[in-house]
Design a protein around this motif. Structure first.
Motif: not given
Length: 129
Positions: A44-68
């Protein structure tokens, strides 16, 4: 008589061994259940960490798209500005005033880069007399 006693002794031993085997089985099941719970928690912890990583990565990509997108928009507006003022006799003087103000008021580096970009556009568009 001896055989009867031996048989009784064997029966007691068999019951004792059966009882000990049941106790060992119960203890083993408890240990297995404990470790299964720990494995479930770890999973469960592994899935939680993977989900959090996916959210952070998604936010990072969205921020990069906005900056571009913002960078593209700024470049478009700077190009339009240059085209609008193309041939303007006042543009070099306006830029000189802006540079003087930027130096006087310690403008951020981004302002200096923008002014340098405008100077570059003026240089590309030829001499202004």
């Amino acid at each position: 008589m001896v055989l009867k006693e031996e048989l009784a002794t064997c029966s007691r031993s068999k019951r004792n061994l059966s009882q000990r085997l049941c106790e060992i089985e119960t203890n083993m099941l408890a240990i297995v259940n404990k470790y299964q719970e720990e494995v479930n928690l770890a999973t469960a912890y592994e899935h939680k960490v993977a989900d959090e990583y996916a959210q952070v990565y998604s936010k990072k990509e969205a921020r990069e798209r906005v900056i571009d997108s913002l960078h593209q928009e700024a470049t478009t507006w700077m190009d339009r500005f240059a085209l609008t003022l193309n041939g303007s006799q006042e543009l070099p003087q306006l830029l000189a005033k802006a540079e003087a103000m930027a130096d006087t008021y310690s403008a951020p580096e981004e302002i200096h880069r923008l002014l340098n970009y405008f100077q570059h556009l003026i240089d590309l568009n030829g001499p202004y007399n």
